[in-house]
Design a protein around this motif. Structure first.
Motif, PDB file in Angstrom:
ATOM      1  N   THR A  13       7.666   1.917   0.034  1.00 37.01           N
ATOM      2  CA  THR A  13       7.800   0.460  -0.006  1.00 37.01           C
ATOM      3  C   THR A  13       8.346  -0.050  -1.344  1.00 37.01           C
ATOM      4  N   PHE A  47       4.539  17.947  -0.699  1.00 35.16           N
ATOM      5  CA  PHE A  47       3.802  16.698  -0.917  1.00 35.16           C
ATOM      6  C   PHE A  47       3.672  15.982   0.412  1.00 35.16           C
ATOM      7  N   LEU A  49       3.349  12.733   2.509  1.00 32.34           N
ATOM      8  CA  LEU A  49       3.657  11.311   2.412  1.00 32.34           C
ATOM      9  C   LEU A  49       3.201  10.645   3.699  1.00 32.34           C
ATOM     10  N   ASN A  51       3.095   6.378   4.839  1.00 34.26           N
ATOM     11  CA  ASN A  51       4.169   5.383   4.912  1.00 34.26           C
ATOM     12  C   ASN A  51       4.746   5.062   3.533  1.00 34.26           C
ATOM     13  N   ILE A  69       4.019  12.316   7.229  1.00 38.85           N
ATOM     14  CA  ILE A  69       3.180  12.285   8.440  1.00 38.85           C
ATOM     15  C   ILE A  69       3.197  10.877   9.007  1.00 38.85           C
ATOM     16  N   GLY A 109      -1.658  -6.603   7.461  1.00 36.18           N
ATOM     17  CA  GLY A 109      -0.718  -6.795   6.351  1.00 36.18           C
ATOM     18  C   GLY A 109      -0.628  -5.595   5.423  1.00 36.18           C
ATOM     19  N   ALA A 112       0.352   0.703   5.973  1.00 37.49           N
ATOM     20  CA  ALA A 112      -0.068   2.088   5.701  1.00 37.49           C
ATOM     21  C   ALA A 112      -0.257   2.881   6.983  1.00 37.49           C
ATOM     22  N   GLY A 116      -3.079   7.863   5.112  1.00 37.81           N
ATOM     23  CA  GLY A 116      -2.977   7.330   3.744  1.00 37.81           C
ATOM     24  C   GLY A 116      -4.137   6.399   3.435  1.00 37.81           C
ATOM     25  N   TYR A 119      -7.340   8.462   2.967  1.00 39.52           N
ATOM     26  CA  TYR A 119      -7.207   9.192   1.696  1.00 39.52           C
ATOM     27  C   TYR A 119      -7.651   8.318   0.520  1.00 39.52           C
ATOM     28  N   ALA A 122      -8.604   2.688   1.649  1.00 38.48           N
ATOM     29  CA  ALA A 122      -7.982   1.368   1.494  1.00 38.48           C
ATOM     30  C   ALA A 122      -8.975   0.284   1.882  1.00 38.48           C
ATOM     31  N   ILE A 171      -5.232  15.365   5.839  1.00 43.03           N
ATOM     32  CA  ILE A 171      -5.862  14.609   6.924  1.00 43.03           C
ATOM     33  C   ILE A 171      -4.997  14.679   8.187  1.00 43.03           C
ATOM     34  N   ALA A 207       4.373  -1.563  -4.255  1.00 44.45           N
ATOM     35  CA  ALA A 207       3.503  -0.535  -3.660  1.00 44.45           C
ATOM     36  C   ALA A 207       2.060  -1.007  -3.717  1.00 44.45           C
ATOM     37  N   GLY A 208       1.860  -2.296  -3.515  1.00 48.64           N
ATOM     38  CA  GLY A 208       0.504  -2.848  -3.570  1.00 48.64           C
ATOM     39  C   GLY A 208       0.010  -2.873  -5.011  1.00 48.64           C
ATOM     40  N   GLU A 303      -3.747   3.100  -9.377  1.00 49.46           N
ATOM     41  CA  GLU A 303      -4.119   3.292  -7.960  1.00 49.46           C
ATOM     42  C   GLU A 303      -2.970   4.021  -7.262  1.00 49.46           C
ATOM     43  N   LYS A 315      -0.218  18.558  -4.917  1.00 51.61           N
ATOM     44  CA  LYS A 315      -0.265  19.337  -3.676  1.00 51.61           C
ATOM     45  C   LYS A 315       0.713  20.498  -3.723  1.00 51.61           C
TER      46      LYS A 315
END
Ligand code: FAD
Length: 316
Positions: A13, A47, A49, A51, A69, A109, A112, A116, A119, A122, A171, A207-208, A303, A315
């Protein structure tokens, strides 16, 4: 199918990032296993990923395999849903609404995947994934076995889980439990959450929240802090202070490095105005950490997760 030399910009994002040497999308457990086996066989780092809504990807690229994923299915059974890791949260929310299941409206909103968001546990508006998780199935890369973690074994905390601290656990799916509701009320709640989000709307690719909120380590630390900054007492709840407030107080809003800017609406958001390099974002992160330490004597922690920055690729 493993692809080569894939630009990662459209898979996060922030819309930042160079090319992955290898790239694959996986939605089923078999596909995820196959992708991991490919990496192991060919001795390439990998790695996971979702979203890409909480990652900063190195503009110089990633010399390994990115396993994205996404997709998969979510199956409703009574008031529970078993959702594959790649299921998009908005799709899960829509499914719950259709089935009169309440409890995930707060996540409206958040762009994700289920994987994710489990993990990083959120959360928003005082709620988090941990409130709904019954169990999580993972593949343990060390043992190559599928393991089930019950909620209490997931070690959930504020933006924390056992998965975050054990990169060998990937996951695969989660069982989530909700309450019987009705779709009219659920839709109203979703609208409320989206309206609240809109008030703080950040324009641009982000990215939030970049940093976690700061949790005081103990009462002494909090007391020392309040001695120096008594006005901030009202901003502390549950021993935690919003990092956005600290960043605002060091006048970070609007700071620009290259094509990255600290949002003028929310000091804990960094936006890519179109052509930002990952280093622009990292520079802002370092400035923020340094200034917060100088002014408040505390060390704030990211974060967002970093991909393609040697020391931080976990990873592998
Ligand atoms: C506009 C916007 C609003 C946001 N609002 C919120 C909010 O209110 N609350 C909040 O908590 N976050 C928020 N975020 C941040 C982000 O959406 C969450 O952190 C989300 O949980 C990340 O999910 P993802 O699928 O995008 O994961 P990614 O960003 O792809 O990955 C994040 C981390 O999770 C790991 N991961 C992903 N999938 C798996 C898996 N299957 N197994 C193991 N590890 C995995 C990755 O390796 C990486 O380390 C927001 C982001 C944006 C852009």
């Amino acid at each position: 199918m493993i692809k080569r030399n894939i630009c990662l910009k459209k898979y996060n994002t922030f819309r930042i990032g160079g090319r992955a040497k290898y790239f694959v999308e996986a939605s089923t457990i078999e596909e995820i296993k196959e992708a991991i086996n490919y990496a192991k066989k060919n001795s390439v780092p990998f790695f996971i990923l979702g979203n890409g809504s909480n990652v900063l990807i190195n503009s110089n690229g990633y010399p390994g395999l990115v396993i994205r994923i996404v997709g998969g299915e979510a199956v409703v059974s009574g008031t529970s849903v078993v959702a594959d890791a790649g299921v998009f949260l908005p799709a899960l929310i829509a499914l719950c609404t259709k089935n009169n299941l309440s409890g995930i409206e707060w996540a409206s909103g958040i762009p994700a995947t289920v994987g994710g968001s489990v993990y990083g546990n959120a959360g928003c508006f005082g709620k988090a994934m941990q409130d709904s998780v019954v169990w999580v199935d993972v593949i343990n890369i060390k043992t190559k076995k599928i393991e089930r973690y019950k909620n209490e074994e997931c070690k959930f905390g504020y933006r924390e889980s056992i998965f975050k601290n054990n990169p060998h656990l990937i996951i695969l799916r989660a069982k989530l439990k909700f309450k019987k509701g009705n779709s009219v009320n659920i839709k109203e709640e979703i609208k409320k959450c989206l309206d609240l989000r809109r008030k703080k709307q950040v324009v641009g690719f982000s990215a939030g929240s970049v940093f976690k909120n700061y949790e005081f380590k103990n009462i002494r630390e909090k007391k020392e802090f309040l001695k120096k900054f008594p006005d901030l007492e009202k901003n502390i709840s549950n021993n935690t202070i919003a990092t956005g407030i600290l960043l605002d107080l060091i006048n970070l809003k609007g700071l620009k490095v290259g094509d990255a800017t600290v949002s003028p609406n929310h000091a804990n958001f960094i936006t890519n105005n179109g052509k930002a390099h990952s280093q622009d974002v990292l520079d802002i992160i370092n400035i923020a950490k340094k200034k917060v330490k100088q002014k408040f004597g505390i060390v704030i922690e990211e974060e967002i997760r970093l991909l393609g920055f040697e020391t931080l690729d976990k990873k592998e």
